[in-house]
Scaffold this active site. Structure first.
Site, mmCIF file in Angstrom:
data_model
loop_
_atom_site.group_PDB
_atom_site.id
_atom_site.type_symbol
_atom_site.label_atom_id
_atom_site.label_comp_id
_atom_site.label_asym_id
_atom_site.label_seq_id
_atom_site.Cartn_x
_atom_site.Cartn_y
_atom_site.Cartn_z
ATOM 1 N N ARG A 171 15.994 88.981 -20.788
ATOM 2 C CA ARG A 171 16.259 87.984 -19.826
ATOM 3 C C ARG A 171 15.245 86.773 -19.712
ATOM 4 O O ARG A 171 15.572 85.869 -18.979
ATOM 5 C CB ARG A 171 16.669 88.495 -18.426
ATOM 6 N N TYR A 191 18.242 109.977 -16.331
ATOM 7 C CA TYR A 191 19.470 109.014 -16.000
ATOM 8 C C TYR A 191 20.514 109.864 -15.951
ATOM 9 O O TYR A 191 21.504 109.706 -15.151
ATOM 10 C CB TYR A 191 19.409 107.854 -16.915
ATOM 11 N N ASP A 201 20.094 99.933 -26.412
ATOM 12 C CA ASP A 201 19.433 100.953 -25.125
ATOM 13 C C ASP A 201 19.625 102.386 -25.409
ATOM 14 O O ASP A 201 20.278 102.747 -26.102
ATOM 15 C CB ASP A 201 20.473 100.357 -23.913
ATOM 16 N N ARG A 211 10.696 95.149 -24.991
ATOM 17 C CA ARG A 211 11.629 94.365 -24.505
ATOM 18 C C ARG A 211 11.393 93.187 -24.605
ATOM 19 O O ARG A 211 11.368 92.108 -23.798
ATOM 20 C CB ARG A 211 11.731 94.623 -22.961
ATOM 21 N N ARG A 250 24.016 86.586 -23.490
ATOM 22 C CA ARG A 250 24.454 87.610 -22.425
ATOM 23 C C ARG A 250 25.485 87.262 -21.702
ATOM 24 O O ARG A 250 26.377 87.979 -21.494
ATOM 25 C CB ARG A 250 23.245 87.855 -21.672
HETATM 26 O O1 1CP Z 1 13.621 94.239 -27.082
HETATM 27 C C1 1CP Z 1 13.671 95.531 -26.705
HETATM 28 O O2 1CP Z 1 13.071 96.108 -26.428
HETATM 29 C C2 1CP Z 1 15.121 96.126 -27.079
HETATM 30 C C3 1CP Z 1 15.990 96.359 -26.389
HETATM 31 C C4 1CP Z 1 15.894 97.435 -25.483
HETATM 32 C C5 1CP Z 1 15.152 98.804 -25.333
HETATM 33 C C6 1CP Z 1 14.199 99.410 -26.226
HETATM 34 C C7 1CP Z 1 16.829 97.408 -23.842
HETATM 35 C C8 1CP Z 1 17.647 96.487 -23.786
HETATM 36 N N1 1CP Z 1 16.329 98.885 -23.317
HETATM 37 C C9 1CP Z 1 15.567 99.335 -24.211
HETATM 38 C C10 1CP Z 1 15.071 100.897 -23.653
HETATM 39 C C11 1CP Z 1 15.234 101.335 -22.342
HETATM 40 N N2 1CP Z 1 16.411 101.177 -21.600
HETATM 41 C C12 1CP Z 1 14.349 102.168 -21.701
HETATM 42 C C13 1CP Z 1 13.089 102.827 -22.442
HETATM 43 C C14 1CP Z 1 11.947 101.499 -22.263
HETATM 44 C C15 1CP Z 1 11.606 101.321 -20.806
HETATM 45 O O3 1CP Z 1 11.090 102.026 -20.011
HETATM 46 O O4 1CP Z 1 11.857 100.115 -20.278
HETATM 47 C C16 1CP Z 1 14.856 102.563 -20.382
HETATM 48 C C17 1CP Z 1 14.424 103.327 -19.392
HETATM 49 C C18 1CP Z 1 16.247 101.802 -20.260
HETATM 50 C C19 1CP Z 1 17.258 101.877 -19.302
HETATM 51 C C20 1CP Z 1 17.472 100.602 -18.728
HETATM 52 N N3 1CP Z 1 18.677 99.868 -19.403
HETATM 53 C C21 1CP Z 1 17.168 99.911 -17.522
HETATM 54 C C22 1CP Z 1 16.017 100.550 -16.783
HETATM 55 C C23 1CP Z 1 16.348 100.979 -15.302
HETATM 56 C C24 1CP Z 1 15.654 101.711 -14.583
HETATM 57 O O5 1CP Z 1 15.535 102.827 -14.287
HETATM 58 O O6 1CP Z 1 14.263 101.036 -14.263
HETATM 59 C C25 1CP Z 1 17.436 98.681 -17.625
HETATM 60 C C26 1CP Z 1 17.476 97.716 -16.569
HETATM 61 C C27 1CP Z 1 18.525 98.494 -18.686
HETATM 62 C C28 1CP Z 1 19.544 97.583 -18.927
HETATM 63 C C29 1CP Z 1 18.745 96.753 -20.252
HETATM 64 N N4 1CP Z 1 18.632 97.326 -21.549
HETATM 65 C C30 1CP Z 1 17.982 96.291 -22.163
HETATM 66 C C31 1CP Z 1 17.777 94.726 -21.469
HETATM 67 C C32 1CP Z 1 17.432 93.491 -22.122
HETATM 68 C C33 1CP Z 1 18.554 95.330 -20.366
HETATM 69 C C34 1CP Z 1 18.845 94.404 -19.022
HETATM 70 C C35 1CP Z 1 20.145 94.039 -18.849
HETATM 71 C C36 1CP Z 1 20.481 92.752 -18.941
HETATM 72 O O7 1CP Z 1 20.266 92.163 -19.869
HETATM 73 O O8 1CP Z 1 21.234 92.430 -18.014
#
Ligand code: 1CP
Length: 343
Positions: free
Chosen positions: A27, A149, A73, A23, A36
């Site tokens: 943000r 999910y 994602d 990540r 974004r």
């Molecule tokens: O920079 C990077 O790492 C690349 C982008 C990336 C990756 C690898 C994003 C962008 N998401 C992910 C993987 C991801 N998404 C995982 C596996 C890693 C982890 O455990 O964190 C999971 C579980 C998700 C699901 C997801 N998508 C969540 C988690 C929800 C929860 O249950 O806790 C969230 C908040 C998202 C949205 C998301 N994905 C990525 C970002 C930057 C965001 C935030 C959204 C935004 O910018 O508003």
């Protein structure tokens, strides 16, 4: 072409460990928040090759990480299979939950590559724009984490529904997992074809499963994905990230399909150096909240991890993703410490 991260993932030694952060785009960076705001819905950002490329490059420009992970994602895979997926501001992902075998039967592999074409376009554009020495990483969610999910309809604290389905109806749950294995192989193969040098499989919720279930629903499906990818792309290393599994990490360490094992914060660096590192490249371990704290506490912890793991095959990373409250200057300091460490 020397790409230090790719080289370590392929089993070569390096004087100081390569570094990237899960990540690392997101943000906590003002330039991410600006893009974004322009992109509209989160999935529209994921499916806009130009903007996805831009946010992938942002942390590379700032910090010069050894690896760039394509901005996307894990939930684009359920979306491409035909499930409804959307993101609610401040709440995270939402899905129209699967409630029984009929819902699984409606999912289809047929249009995956077509629906995810913008991801592959973003990978090609990112590769073309990256410094030659930067390794480009593709990724997918592991089948169990995706199923969490897909069955809960979003995030959850306890994941009771997915566990009840897996324990009580293993046949239909197994059909979902098998479908996801095929979808993930296809998605990773296409990412490699577009220019990803290596890939990571995120099993973020593996740690909620008891041992036997963990083997069946996390170890085996992740291994099947890695084996499927290896048959098509033998040169693309696979990093496995089974989060929060504790000593059950031993189940993943000897599998030849995994080039590296990414460890979360709950695993001791010393234990990992003794039990995992002789068998597999180790990645990770710094608590993401140390990166929020910064200062002396962070420096001490980073040096402790480097002293334990930096002498072997190691990729510096966090135990989980960068959190939004992270001060960007702390990330710069972290990179500096890792770059200047000499074992
Ligand atoms: O920079 C990077 O790492 C690349 C982008 C990336 C990756 C690898 C994003 C962008 N998401 C992910 C993987 C991801 N998404 C995982 C596996 C890693 C982890 O455990 O964190 C999971 C579980 C998700 C699901 C997801 N998508 C969540 C988690 C929800 C929860 O249950 O806790 C969230 C908040 C998202 C949205 C998301 N994905 C990525 C970002 C930057 C965001 C935030 C959204 C935004 O910018 O508003």
């Amino acid at each position: 072409m020397d790409r230090p991260l790719l080289s370590v993932l392929r089993g070569n030694r390096s004087a100081s460990p390569p570094i990237w952060l899960m990540r690392q785009a997101g943000r906590y960076l003002p330039e991410y928040r600006a893009v974004r705001a322009r992109a509209g819905a989160f999935l529209d950002l994921c499916y806009n090759p130009e903007l996805a490329t831009e946010v992938t490059l942002q942390p590379i420009r700032r910090y010069g990480f050894d690896g760039a992970i394509i901005f996307s994602d894990i939930l684009v895979v359920p979306h491409a299979l035909g499930q409804k997926v959307w993101f609610e501001e401040g709440e995270g992902p939402k899905l129209e939950a699967l409630t029984g075998p009929d819902d699984i039967a409606r999912l289809s592999l047929a249009a995956i590559a077509e629906k995810l074409a913008p991801v592959y376009a973003a990978i090609s554009a990112t590769r073309a724009a990256l410094p030659a020495e930067t390794t480009l990483l593709g990724f997918c969610g592991a089948p169990f984490t995706l199923a969490c999910y897909m069955i809960e309809g979003g995030g959850s604290k306890e994941f009771h529904k997915v566990k009840q389905w897996a324990y009580g109806h293993p046949d239909s749950f197994g059909r979902l997992i098998d479908l996801l294995v095929l979808a993930c192989i296809e998605h990773l193969d296409r990412q490699a074809g577009a220019g990803a040098d290596a890939v990571q499989i995120f099993d973020s919720w593996a740690g909620i499963l008891p041992e036997e279930q963990l083997f069946k629903w996390s170890v085996q499906p992740m291994q099947a994905i890695a084996a499927g990818l290896r048959a098509r792309r033998p040169d693309v290393p696979v990093i496995a990230f089974p989060r929060a599994v504790g000593p059950a990490a031993l189940m993943y360490r000897r599998l030849p399909e995994f080039a590296a094992l990414s460890i979360d914060t709950g695993i001791g660096a010393h234990w990992a150096a003794q039990e995992l590192q002789p068998h597999v490249v180790v990645q990770g371990n710094l608590d993401p909240i140390m990166l929020v704290t910064g200062g002396e506490a962070m420096e001490r912890e980073v040096r402790r991890i480097l002293d334990k793991l930096g002498h072997g095959a190691y990729v510096f990373n966090l135990g989980h993703g960068v959190v939004p409250q992270t001060p960007p200057d702390n990330v710069a300091r972290l990179v500096d410490i890792v770059r200047n460490w000499r074992g």
